[in-house]
Write a protein that holds these residues in place. Structure first.
Motif, PDB file in Angstrom:
ATOM      1  N   GLY A 160      26.257  49.312  41.754  1.00 14.47           N
ATOM      2  CA  GLY A 160      26.679  49.472  43.142  1.00 14.47           C
ATOM      3  C   GLY A 160      27.652  48.432  43.653  1.00 14.47           C
ATOM      4  N   ILE A 161      27.964  47.434  42.839  1.00 16.66           N
ATOM      5  CA  ILE A 161      28.917  46.401  43.240  1.00 16.66           C
ATOM      6  C   ILE A 161      30.296  47.042  43.379  1.00 16.66           C
ATOM      7  N   LYS A 162      31.007  46.675  44.453  1.00 15.30           N
ATOM      8  CA  LYS A 162      32.359  47.184  44.693  1.00 15.30           C
ATOM      9  C   LYS A 162      33.428  46.109  44.543  1.00 15.30           C
ATOM     10  N   VAL A 163      33.046  44.844  44.736  1.00 15.25           N
ATOM     11  CA  VAL A 163      33.973  43.708  44.632  1.00 15.25           C
ATOM     12  C   VAL A 163      33.194  42.541  44.039  1.00 15.25           C
ATOM     13  N   ILE A 164      33.851  41.777  43.164  1.00 12.70           N
ATOM     14  CA  ILE A 164      33.239  40.580  42.588  1.00 12.70           C
ATOM     15  C   ILE A 164      34.029  39.357  43.040  1.00 12.70           C
ATOM     16  N   ILE A 165      33.314  38.365  43.551  1.00 11.99           N
ATOM     17  CA  ILE A 165      33.897  37.069  43.892  1.00 11.99           C
ATOM     18  C   ILE A 165      33.424  36.100  42.814  1.00 11.99           C
ATOM     19  N   ALA A 166      34.379  35.468  42.129  1.00 15.13           N
ATOM     20  CA  ALA A 166      34.043  34.566  41.027  1.00 15.13           C
ATOM     21  C   ALA A 166      34.643  33.192  41.278  1.00 15.13           C
TER      22      ALA A 166
END
Length: 171
Positions: free
Chosen positions: A58-64
């Motif tokens: 369900g993740i739509k955006v990843i902040i790394a």
């Protein structure tokens, strides 16, 4: 509990204080997120699995967020089609943060990573919210409220400075 829309990951626990503002702003905007530690170098299989399964979860955006060589954002982006926002972190082994900035910014063609300023996790959270807002009226409303509050804070500061310097202030 809501399914997380944004994944916040960082290379080590020492990055947590830098990455917390991303979680804080997402919480303020009522956007569900998850947060964990994943090292591109020390846990490469965990990193690949996280990136490869993020969409299905369900993740739509990843902040790394990553410091030093800062490979985490780019390596995650190489394992997913989701948008990845890189947060360069000025870590203890960093060269004034420039190594992190350039490592995230200078991605090869075909592996895009959006990059925010050094230690700017709050902006990464806001950028993630903006990426999601076209698909959610609630997120759009939350962002509009956030921007209105920012405007009010600045206008209050203008009035405060005017009172303190009535003859010197150009409004």
């Amino acid at each position: 509990m809501n399914i997380a829309l944004v994944g916040i990951i960082m290379g080590s626990e020492s990055d947590l204080h830098i990455m917390e503002p991303a979680a804080d702003i997402l919480k303020e905007l009522n956007i569900p997120y998850e947060l964990t530690i994943i090292s591109a170098h020390r846990t490469p299989e965990r990193m690949a699995e996280y990136a490869k399964t993020a969409y299905q979860r369900g993740i739509k955006v990843i902040i790394a967020g990553a410091g030093g060589a800062a490979h985490l954002p780019g390596m995650v982006a190489s394992h997913t089609t989701l948008p990845v926002i890189g947060v360069p972190v000025k870590s203890s082994n960093s060269i004034d943060g420039w190594d992190s900035i350039l490592s995230i910014l200078q991605m090869p063609n075909g592996i895009p990573v959006a990059t925010v300023a050094l230690n700017a996790a709050k902006n990464a959270g806001l950028l993630a919210a903006r990426m999601l807002s076209p698909f959610s009226e609630e997120i759009t409303k939350s962002l509009n409220q956030f921007q209105k509050l920012n405007e009010i804070k600045v206008l209050q500061a203008v009035e405060k400075v005017k009172k303190r310097y009535p003859n010197d202030f150009d409004s």
